[in-house]
Design an enzyme around this catalytic site. Structure first.
Site, PDB file in Angstrom:
ATOM      1  N   HIS B 145      78.630  -0.489  36.394  1.00  0.00           N
ATOM      2  CA  HIS B 145      78.543   0.190  35.096  1.00  0.00           C
ATOM      3  C   HIS B 145      79.930   0.639  34.669  1.00  0.00           C
ATOM      4  CE1 HIS B 145      74.338   0.870  36.675  1.00  0.00           C
ATOM      5  NE2 HIS B 145      74.123   0.294  35.499  1.00  0.00           N
ATOM      6  N   CYS B 215      78.838  32.069  57.168  1.00  0.00           N
ATOM      7  CA  CYS B 215      78.407  33.419  57.521  1.00  0.00           C
ATOM      8  C   CYS B 215      77.673  33.998  56.319  1.00  0.00           C
ATOM      9  CB  CYS B 215      79.609  34.288  57.877  1.00  0.00           C
ATOM     10  SG  CYS B 215      79.177  36.030  58.002  1.00  0.00           S
ATOM     11  N   CYS B 220      81.840  36.636  52.657  1.00  0.00           N
ATOM     12  CA  CYS B 220      82.546  36.361  53.896  1.00  0.00           C
ATOM     13  C   CYS B 220      82.874  34.867  53.957  1.00  0.00           C
ATOM     14  CB  CYS B 220      81.684  36.763  55.096  1.00  0.00           C
ATOM     15  SG  CYS B 220      82.537  36.524  56.649  1.00  0.00           S
ATOM     16  N   CYS B 257      61.823  31.805  63.857  1.00  0.00           N
ATOM     17  CA  CYS B 257      62.365  31.774  62.486  1.00  0.00           C
ATOM     18  C   CYS B 257      61.245  31.790  61.441  1.00  0.00           C
ATOM     19  CB  CYS B 257      63.230  30.536  62.280  1.00  0.00           C
ATOM     20  SG  CYS B 257      64.723  30.522  63.273  1.00  0.00           S
ATOM     21  N   CYS B 287      29.389  48.708  36.687  1.00  0.00           N
ATOM     22  CA  CYS B 287      30.347  48.152  35.722  1.00  0.00           C
ATOM     23  C   CYS B 287      31.544  47.498  36.414  1.00  0.00           C
ATOM     24  CB  CYS B 287      30.821  49.231  34.752  1.00  0.00           C
ATOM     25  SG  CYS B 287      31.894  50.441  35.513  1.00  0.00           S
ATOM     26  N   CYS B 297      31.967  64.469  48.391  1.00  0.00           N
ATOM     27  CA  CYS B 297      30.811  63.937  49.080  1.00  0.00           C
ATOM     28  C   CYS B 297      30.549  62.489  48.679  1.00  0.00           C
ATOM     29  CB  CYS B 297      29.586  64.783  48.802  1.00  0.00           C
ATOM     30  SG  CYS B 297      28.988  64.576  47.120  1.00  0.00           S
ATOM     31  N   CYS B 302      30.554  57.154  38.499  1.00  0.00           N
ATOM     32  CA  CYS B 302      31.618  56.320  37.939  1.00  0.00           C
ATOM     33  C   CYS B 302      32.153  56.991  36.679  1.00  0.00           C
ATOM     34  CB  CYS B 302      31.064  54.927  37.610  1.00  0.00           C
ATOM     35  SG  CYS B 302      32.243  53.923  36.697  1.00  0.00           S
ATOM     36  N   CYS B 305      31.287  54.340  33.498  1.00  0.00           N
ATOM     37  CA  CYS B 305      29.939  54.078  32.984  1.00  0.00           C
ATOM     38  C   CYS B 305      28.954  55.175  33.371  1.00  0.00           C
ATOM     39  CB  CYS B 305      29.447  52.709  33.421  1.00  0.00           C
ATOM     40  SG  CYS B 305      29.030  52.635  35.178  1.00  0.00           S
ATOM     41  N   CYS B 313      26.451  53.296  50.828  1.00  0.00           N
ATOM     42  CA  CYS B 313      25.623  52.090  50.751  1.00  0.00           C
ATOM     43  C   CYS B 313      25.697  51.437  49.368  1.00  0.00           C
ATOM     44  CB  CYS B 313      24.174  52.408  51.105  1.00  0.00           C
ATOM     45  SG  CYS B 313      23.349  53.417  49.873  1.00  0.00           S
TER      46      CYS B 313
END
Lengths: 199, 461
Positions: B145, B215, B220, B257, B287, B297, B302, B305, B313
């Site tokens: 080329h 390094c 450095c 590593c 929700c 307690c 919520c 909502c 539970c």
């Protein structure tokens, strides 16, 4: 070194004008000024895509280092596409980054942009909202993109449903484009779109 | 104190055996030898050299010259060949003997397919700028080329400014032939650009050389050379950075590593935040908003909502009656509170925090180590001034402190290793040894801080 860029663009234009490919690819390129640094392009949406029937205007800037750096292309026409910002029209495009100097601006637009419209790459997105939609609901994306093509790029037919929703928000006094963006982002649910605009 | 000379130093047993020799100098050299031996016994000992940029240049040039003589190519091409073959002169020579054409094509010195479009160059038009040009003004390399000098220059300039040097390619369509250094330098005249090109090239060459590492210390310039590529400790004497030769991260034995990388990303990213949310929060059963229980307690309401439910539970509170402080449904079957996801996340978080706290703690202690050293030096000075023992008598304190530092460092890096170890006897053994080292380190640390006598001849810790 800008003289290389200018000379090359001049030459490309001579060839593009007489080339028969122009008609085949449905691409128009014209100079915006005499300095050969800004072009205006127009591409047709490829068939069998949501962009079919639309004409998209491009703003093309030729850098002084052209053709060693690619032209910078932006969509002037608003478009709904994962790789194109729906706000600024900026494009995220990785194809033809290498060795693209062997092609011309014309080839560049023709090959890469039409290919991009035909086959979006949602994994390398420019517009996250669009890309998400594209991944999650292809149909919604297609309909939305088609609607945008109708609204901004001159596609003759429209989805009556989407159009009436935009109209609905417009009649409430919202800006039409803002309404369209909000609807597109919020799955075309009018209430959510309204909340989106107002938030 | 009076027998100072006879049991001099806290030397090892081997050294004591050799002590019959009265020759003072002999003794000195023997001491050196023992040290050398210790180095070889030390499993962490690693052979490496610190090189300056000039040394590396010389080293690379020796290879380039050797290859260029052996297979009769220009030094620039030899560089391209070596760069793509990990700088092994012998490998390149062998490949050259086997199939020289394949070697040259694979190394992108020759094109895989020769350029066929010579039409343009015969027309004396550079196909990049499309300007007519004199035939002898067009130039190029082995692929055929040809472009004008201005275009090459612009191409190189744009690419070099993007940080490309050894990967500079030909401008021909689909041509991936690499530009040899002599061609690039014959085109690029701007001295600053030439410097940049050579600097980037140097960096690429060091990176492709398996024996060399930059390094990682900030700014450095030192290059480290080691004959084998192992995950061993290297200390730069310029910037004092201590790192792993293989991966360049901070030295991390006994952790590998890959593992240390995973651990560091784990500590850095917010995946643990997600774990926290999962461990300390539950979603409202109605929700689905995320709720954090911050006391009180089990009767939850919520905030969004207003749904009343039981935290244990997650059932509707209406069915609970007056069991405000206990959920009998939970008591009967503790697994009821869609256990899997939450409990697992909580367990995972607990495990991670256990290891992370210990890792952090050692890292913090290490940072304080410099101060501790200063304190010890001050104390030694004080003691010597008080004429309780000589300066040399107190050196063992510094030695101990150095050892402490080393132990703490290793201990720190045992935690990521243990975190990723699978449950089993291997892990048990490892953690037993880890605990023993922990205990000994604390013991030594306690003694070093409180040492009031010189303890010569008696080992500490």
């Amino acid at each position: 070194m800008a003289n290389i860029a200018t000379a090359r663009i001049k030459r490309e234009f001579k060839e593009v004008v007489k080339s028969e490919e122009v008609a085949k690819c449905n691409i128009k390129l014209e100079l915006k000024n005499d300095s050969f640094t800004e072009l205006r392009g127009e591409i047709a949406g490829p068939p069998d895509t949501p962009y079919e029937g639309g004409n998209f205007i491009l703003d093309i800037q030729i850098p002084a280092t052209y053709p060693f750096n690619p032209p910078v292309v932006k969509f002037v026409t608003k478009i709904w596409h994962p790789n194109i910002s729906s706000v600024t029209g900026a494009v995220c495009l990785d194809i033809l980054k290498d060795q693209w100097w062997v092609t011309s601006v014309f080839d560049y637009i023709c090959l890469s942009f039409q290919a991009l419209l035909a086959a979006p790459e949602p994994d390398d997105p420019q517009d996250a909202v669009v890309a998400n939609q594209y991944k999650e609901s292809k149909d919604e994306f297609k309909n939305t993109a088609r609607h945008w093509t109708y609204a901004y790029a001159g596609r003759p037919t429209a989805s009556a449903e989407y159009d009436s929703k935009v109209e609905q928000l417009k009649n409430m006094g919202f800006d039409e484009h803002k309404a369209r963006v909000a609807l597109s982002t919020k799955h075309w649910i009018v209430e959510q779109a309204m909340e989106h605009i107002l938030s | 104190m009076s027998e100072e000379d006879s049991d001099y130093g806290d030397c090892s047993d081997d050294e004591m055996d050799d002590d019959d020799d009265d020759d003072v100098y002999g003794d000195y050299y023997k001491h050196e030898e023992v040290e050398m031996e210790n180095k070889k016994d030390d499993p962490e000992y690693f052979e490496f050299q610190l090189l300056k940029v000039e040394d590396v240049d010389r080293l690379l040039n020796e290879n380039v010259e050797a290859l260029s003589r052996a297979i009769n190519v220009t030094p620039s091409l030899a560089k391209v060949l070596l760069h793509s073959h990990k700088w092994s002169v012998q490998d390149v020579i062998d490949l050259h003997k086997k199939d020289s054409l394949k070697l040259l094509v694979d190394s992108r010195v020759l094109p895989s397919v020769k350029c066929t479009e010579r039409v343009l160059s015969r027309n004396f038009i550079c196909s990049v700028c499309m300007q007519p040009s004199l035939a002898d003004a067009l130039c190029g390399v082995s692929c055929g080329h040809r472009f004008c000098r201005e275009c090459w220059q612009m191409h190189f300039q744009v690419q070099i400014q993007n940080g490309v040097s050894t990967e500079l390619e030909c401008m021909g369509k689909d041509c991936n032939v690499l530009m040899p250094e002599d061609f690039v330098l014959s085109i690029v005249t701007n001295p600053r650009l030439r410097d940049k090109y050579q600097e980037y090239g140097f960096q690429d060459h060091v990176k492709s050389h398996p024996e060399l590492r930059f390094c990682p210390g900030p700014n450095c310039p030192v290059v480290i050379r080691a004959p084998v590529d192992k995950a061993k400790r290297v200390v730069c004497d310029q910037c004092k950075t201590c790192f792993c030769f293989h991966c360049g991260l901070e030295y991390h034995a006994p952790t590998g590593c890959e593992t240390i990388k995973r651990w560091l990303t784990k500590c850095a990213d917010d995946s643990e935040t997600a774990n926290y949310i999962s461990a300390h929060t539950k979603d409202c059963p109605k929700c689905n908003v995320c709720i954090e229980k911050n006391g009180g307690c089990n009767h939850m309401q919520c905030a969004k909502c207003k749904h009343d439910f039981c935290w244990m539970c997650l059932g509707d509170w209406k069915n609970h009656g007056s069991e405000y402080y206990e959920c009998s449904r939970y008591k009967e079957n503790p697994n009821i509170a869609n256990e899997s996801a939450h409990a697992q996340a909580r367990e995972a978080l607990k495990k991670y925090l256990f290891y992370f706290e210990r890792w952090e703690n050692h890292a913090k202690s290490l940072k304080l180590e410099e101060q501790a050293m200063k304190k010890i030096r001050a104390r030694i000075e004080e003691k010597v001034m008080d004429s309780s023992g000589t300066w040399i008598d107190w050196q063992y304190l510094l030695d101990s402190a150095m050892l402490l530092k080393k132990c703490r460092y290793t201990l720190q890096y045992t935690y990521p290793y243990a975190y990723y170890l699978e449950k089993g006897s291997r892990k048990e053994l490892f953690e037993y040894q880890q605990a023993t080292l922990e205990a000994e380190v604390e013991n030594l640390s306690w003694k070093v801080e409180r040492a009031e006598i010189t303890d010569r001849g008696v080992r500490v810790g």
